[in-house]
Design an enzyme around this catalytic site. Structure first.
Site, PDB file in Angstrom:
ATOM      1  N   TYR A 137      -2.372  -4.353  -0.642  1.00  0.00           N
ATOM      2  CA  TYR A 137      -1.598  -3.232  -0.533  1.00  0.00           C
ATOM      3  C   TYR A 137      -1.425  -2.729   1.113  1.00  0.00           C
ATOM      4  CZ  TYR A 137      -1.924  -1.634  -5.237  1.00  0.00           C
ATOM      5  OH  TYR A 137      -1.823  -1.378  -6.766  1.00  0.00           O
ATOM      6  N   LYS A 188     -12.049 -12.808  -6.566  1.00  0.00           N
ATOM      7  CA  LYS A 188     -11.778 -14.233  -7.065  1.00  0.00           C
ATOM      8  C   LYS A 188     -12.354 -15.096  -5.908  1.00  0.00           C
ATOM      9  CE  LYS A 188      -8.331 -15.986  -9.352  1.00  0.00           C
ATOM     10  NZ  LYS A 188      -9.041 -16.897 -10.567  1.00  0.00           N
ATOM     11  N   ASP A 221     -10.497 -12.897 -13.082  1.00  0.00           N
ATOM     12  CA  ASP A 221      -9.437 -13.477 -14.466  1.00  0.00           C
ATOM     13  C   ASP A 221     -10.591 -13.178 -15.649  1.00  0.00           C
ATOM     14  OD1 ASP A 221     -11.047 -15.282 -13.225  1.00  0.00           O
ATOM     15  OD2 ASP A 221      -9.582 -17.005 -13.822  1.00  0.00           O
ATOM     16  N   ASP A 245      -6.506  -2.090  -9.806  1.00  0.00           N
ATOM     17  CA  ASP A 245      -5.424  -1.260 -10.149  1.00  0.00           C
ATOM     18  C   ASP A 245      -5.276  -1.982 -11.745  1.00  0.00           C
ATOM     19  OD1 ASP A 245      -3.051   0.273 -10.275  1.00  0.00           O
ATOM     20  OD2 ASP A 245      -2.024  -1.502  -9.782  1.00  0.00           O
ATOM     21  N   ASP A 249      -6.014  -0.071 -15.641  1.00  0.00           N
ATOM     22  CA  ASP A 249      -5.192   0.156 -16.639  1.00  0.00           C
ATOM     23  C   ASP A 249      -5.561  -0.584 -18.012  1.00  0.00           C
ATOM     24  OD1 ASP A 249      -3.225   1.491 -15.057  1.00  0.00           O
ATOM     25  OD2 ASP A 249      -1.469   0.599 -15.951  1.00  0.00           O
TER      26      ASP A 249
HETATM   27  C1  IPM Z   1      -2.036   3.675  -9.217  1.00  0.00           C
HETATM   28  C2  IPM Z   1      -0.428   3.242  -9.072  1.00  0.00           C
HETATM   29  C3  IPM Z   1      -0.397   3.291  -7.537  1.00  0.00           C
HETATM   30  C4  IPM Z   1      -1.166   1.691  -6.993  1.00  0.00           C
HETATM   31  C5  IPM Z   1       1.066   2.695  -7.165  1.00  0.00           C
HETATM   32  C6  IPM Z   1       2.008   3.889  -7.694  1.00  0.00           C
HETATM   33  C7  IPM Z   1       1.063   2.752  -5.681  1.00  0.00           C
HETATM   34  O1  IPM Z   1      -0.448   2.055  -9.802  1.00  0.00           O
HETATM   35  O2  IPM Z   1      -2.288   4.643  -8.699  1.00  0.00           O
HETATM   36  O3  IPM Z   1      -2.817   3.359 -10.308  1.00  0.00           O
HETATM   37  O4  IPM Z   1      -0.712   0.650  -7.401  1.00  0.00           O
HETATM   38  O5  IPM Z   1      -2.332   1.880  -6.625  1.00  0.00           O
HETATM   39 MN    MN Z   2      -1.804   1.613 -11.347  1.00  0.00          MN
END
Ligand code: IPM
Ligand code: MN
Ligand code: NAD
Length: 351
Positions: A137, A188, A221, A245, A249
């Site tokens: 990032y 990884k 993975d 990230d 999710d």
């Molecule tokens: C999160 C989001 C952010 C990230 C983006 C919007 C910069 O996806 O907070 O999970 O990737 O960190």
């Molecule tokens: Mn995210």
């Protein structure tokens, strides 16, 4: 002196879920100074930047900062460093909140809302510790350049130093000590030098200071696969910015919805924390008044726990969310018909 909380509603469903946070704060009626600032796309539209220097200064001076969400199709074609998401990265970097705690807990009443079978997720309680201010990032060089052949070249660099890794690993080990005592470090190392360094540094820190914690390593993975195969094997997962990230999710769906998962981004002791639901601005449902405010309200609870020095209120808010769900109030993402406001009201009523 009162503690200070800065709210950054942002874009899309951000203001909708932060609206419910306001209601919770009003009902709690604590001596906290709450203020708001422009942030994200709305900041670009209003003052030309996703985060102004003044907002950065206010964030750094607050005890805690709670963000809704940023981004949306309106700003998606904007040049990269002026996009709403760039404002969020700038804020995280300015606050130096390197350790992002993302708990994924399955509420008993929602075990059937998961896309996995009940027995796989019932009782699930994972804590992700995601590195938040480094890796791909932020690494240099980065950018898009034109090539002589008329094509282009996009570059991002995945960079970690010893100290970047050690400080977030320390947070993971300390966190695990308060929980199940097990850390699984995910990278990884089979294909990435920075991943290999990650594994070596985590192993070294573990041997130095955390021999009481059970440490294991897993390739990212495989971790993505194990999370849907047998998620309850995990206690604390330590990982980098990008893998954290993605995997958080994924873990959200184990608990039923992205609309349920809060987060706390922490830096050095005594510095303000940044609290965010892990979901985004959800352009597909923005403006409809149906977003689940639970993740934002649970992020407020984390702010009470980690920055506002009020564990009792943190627990009270978390119980209120759980009670509202137990009593059958559900937004669409968790299989119900409640609006954002009805879900918020049910949580306030359960306080
Ligand atoms: C999160 C989001 C952010 C990230 C983006 C919007 C910069 O996806 O907070 O999970 O990737 O960190
Ligand atoms: Mn995210
Ligand atoms: P998203 O998280 O906004 O939405 C993914 C899916 O989850 C959508 O179907 C959405 O409706 C649903 N969802 C998310 N939050 C919900 C909630 N509280 N209640 C009910 N359903 C919910 O991800 P996306 O669509 O990939 O991204 C949209 C925008 O948000 C992009 O601009 C992205 O950069 C941004 N984003 C911001 C953050 C943040 O501000 N921290 C996080 C992720 C994405």
């Amino acid at each position: 002196m009162n503690k200070t909380l800065l709210l950054l509603p942002g874009d899309g469903i951000g203001p909708e879920v932060i609206g419910e946070v306001h209601k919770v704060l009003d009902a709690l009626a604590l001596d906290i100074d709450v203020s708001e600032a422009l942030f994200g796309g709305i900041g670009i539209d209003t003052e030309g930047v996703p985060v102004s220097d003044e907002t950065l200064a206010r964030a750094q001076a607050a005890d805690a900062v709670l963000m809704g969400a940023v981004g949306g199709p309106q700003w998606a074609s904007q040049s990269f460093d002026t996009r709403p998401e760039a404002g969020l990265l700038k804020l995280r970097a300015a606050m130096n909140v390197y350790a992002n705690l993302r708990p994924a807990r399955c509420f008993p009443a929602l075990a059937d809302a998961s896309s996995l079978k009940r027995e796989l997720v019932e009782g699930l309680d994972i804590m992700f510790v995601r590195e938040l201010v480094g890796g791909v990032y932020f690494g240099q060089p980065r950018g898009i350049e034109d090539l002589p052949d008329g094509g282009r070249r996009g570059v991002n660099s995945h960079v970690y130093t010893t100290e970047d890794i050690r400080r977030v690993a320390r947070t993971a080990f300390e966190t695990a000590r308060q929980r199940g005592g097990r850390v699984c470090s995910v990278e990884k190392s089979n294909v990435m030098e920075a991943g290999l360094l990650w594994r070596e540094e985590v192993t070294r820190l573990h041997a130095e200071d955390y021999a009481d914690i059970e440490l294991s390593h897993m390739l990212a993975d495989n971790c993505a696969m194990q999370l849907v195969k047998n998620p309850k094997q995990f206690d604390t997962i330590l990982t980098d910015n990008l893998f954290g990230d993605l995997l958080s999710d994924e873990a959200a769906m184990l608990t039923g919805s992205l609309g349920l998962l809060p987060s706390a981004a922490l830096g050095e002791a005594g510095k303000p924390g940044l609290y965010e639901p892990i979901h985004g601005s959800a352009p597909d449902i923005a403006g409809l008044g149906v977003a689940n405010p639970s993740a934002a309200i649970l992020s407020l609870a984390m702010a009470f726990r980690y920055s506002l020095d009020d564990e009792a209120t943190a627990v009270r808010v978390e119980r209120a969310v759980e009670n509202a769900i137990d009593n059958g109030t559900r937004t669409a993402d968790i299989g119900g018909t409640a609006t954002t406001a009805q879900m918020g009201a049910a949580i306030v009523q359960s306080l």
